[in-house]
Design a protein around this motif. Sequence first.
Motif, short mmCIF file in Angstrom:
data_model
loop_
_atom_site.label_atom_id
_atom_site.label_comp_id
_atom_site.label_asym_id
_atom_site.label_seq_id
_atom_site.Cartn_x
_atom_site.Cartn_y
_atom_site.Cartn_z
N LEU A 299 7.95 11.68 0.15
CA LEU A 299 6.81 11.22 0.94
C LEU A 299 7.14 11.18 2.43
N ASN B 200 7.00 14.89 3.70
CA ASN B 200 5.68 15.52 3.80
C ASN B 200 4.69 14.71 4.64
N THR C 186 3.42 11.61 4.35
CA THR C 186 2.41 10.73 3.74
C THR C 186 2.97 9.35 3.39
N ALA D 132 0.95 6.16 4.70
CA ALA D 132 -0.36 6.04 4.05
C ALA D 132 -0.21 5.56 2.61
N GLU D 133 0.80 6.05 1.91
CA GLU D 133 1.01 5.65 0.52
C GLU D 133 1.53 4.22 0.43
N ARG E 238 -2.70 20.43 -3.60
CA ARG E 238 -2.14 19.20 -3.05
C ARG E 238 -2.50 18.00 -3.92
N PRO F 133 4.28 19.40 5.83
CA PRO F 133 2.90 19.13 6.26
C PRO F 133 2.15 20.38 6.71
#
Length: 486
Positions: free
Chosen positions: A216, A219, A221, A224-225, A275, A357
Motif C-alpha cells: 500500500l 502504490n 494508497t 487512504a486505506e 485495480r 501509481p
Amino acid sequence: MTRPQRLMLGVALLVSAATVVDVATTWLARRDLEDFDLVVAVVAAALSGICILRRAAAIRIATTTVAFTTALVLVELAFTALAAWFVPGSAAGPWYVWPPNYTCVVTPGDALGVAPQGRFSTNALGLRGPTLPQQGDYRILCVGGSTTECLYLDDARTWPAVLSRELGGARRHVWVGNAGRSGLTTVDHLTLLENWSPAATMDCWVVLCGVNDLGLQLNGTYDAEVARSWERTFAYRRPGWSAPWARPLYRNLYTWTLAARGGDRLKRLVRGTSREAQQDVKAAWLAHLRRERQAGTRSDELPDLQPFLVAYERNLRRLIDLARQRHVRLVFLTQPVLWQEPMSSELEALCWGGRCPDGRYRSTAVLSRAMAAYNDRLRQVCRAESVECVDLAEQVAPSTATFYDDCHFNDHGADTVGRLVAVQVGQALPQVSGAPDALPDPVYSGPDTAEFFDPSLVAPRLTEVVVSLRNARKSASRPHPGGAGK
C-alpha cells in the motif's frame, strides 16, 4: 396550509437541515467526505430551498421526505429487532472479520501446489478454526493478511491449522483461531486487537505482517486505506447500533451497510477494472493480474523507504504495547516472499504484484529489496523490545515448493510455516494431564449455531415459535389428568 401539513413540513425541514449540518461538520472535522455524502447534502439543501420558496410543491416534498425517513427508521428497527429475537448473542459483539458460519468451496485452478478443491469455512466468531472453548485451553489467535488467511487452502491445510495440530499433542489442550483477511495491514491488526473483545481473552497473538504495509505504501494508497481501517478490518456486522460512531451519522445504520456493500459490488461489476480485482473462489483474478503484469512495463525505481519504515515501526511498537497492557504473549513472523534477485522467467511469470501509481510494475528485484527492508525493521524492533520473532523470511525457501505466487503459501508451504511457528510457540506452552486420545480434534469440523443475522434464519425460528404456541394452547385446553374426579 392545515396544522398537520405545517407539522409535516417542519419535520421535513428539520430532517433536511440536520442532514446538511451533519455532512458539513463532518467535512470541517475530517475533510474526507465521499461523493455520495456531498450528493446527500446538496439534495437535502435543495429540497429545503424548494419547500421554502415554492409552497405549492412544499407539501408533496415534505410528505415524501417524512415517509422516506419513517420507512428508513422502521426498516432499521426491524433489522435490529429481528437480530435480537432470532439470532443468539455473541461474545464477539456485532463486528466480524468474516461472516460467522460461512462455508464455500474453493477451486483454485491456477494456484500451483494447491489441492484442486478445498473448503473455506468459519466458526461462530467469524474465524477459520474450531469453536472457541469456554475455558481450559491455551488460546492462540493468528493475525495477518492473505498470507494468514490462506483463502485457497482447505481448512485443514492452512498454516494456523497445521500449528494447531502440531501443538495439540504432548497432552496439551490448544485452540488456534485464524483471523487473517486479505489486504489487512499492521494498522488493521491494531484495530482488530484493540476493539474485538475475544482478542483480550487470548493467551498468545501470532502476527504475520509486512507485505501489505509495503504494497500500500508503494502504490500510494496507504493513507487512504488507513483512514478506513475499521471498515477494512470488520467487513461484516450484525444489525444494531455499535461503536465507534461513524460520520456522517447515517453511516451507522445497518441499512446503510447493506446498501453500501451492494453498491460496491455493483460498481465492481460495472467497471470490471483490474485495480478492483477481487479474490474469487476459482482464482480467476490471479490469472488476470498475472497477464496485466506480464504486459506492463517494468520500473527499477524505489522511493525512499525510510518514512514508510518509520510508520511500520510505529505500528509494530503499538502492537507490542497493546500486548503488554493485555498481558498477552506476542509472536511476530517475518514475511517470506517469492521475489528474489535474480529471478528466473518461470518464477517471474507467477508474480502479479508491484503495480506503481503510474501503471508500471516494479521489478521483482526492487520488490525483494523493499521486502527485505521491512523484515529487517521487524527483526530490529523485536530485538530491541525482547519480543519473540520467527524469521520465516530466512527459513522458507523462495520456490514453487512453497509459493504459488508472489507471497502466498501453497499446501507444502503452509505445512512448513505451521511447523516452524509451532517450534517457537510450543516452547512456552503449559503441559496438561490426561490421555492424548481424549483430547478434542483441533481441526474445524463443522459450523456452529448461527450467530450472524441471515434472513434465512427467520423462517425456521418463526415456525418453531408458532409450533410451540400451538402446542401450549392444546395443552392448556386439555383436562388435567384426574381433574374430573376431584
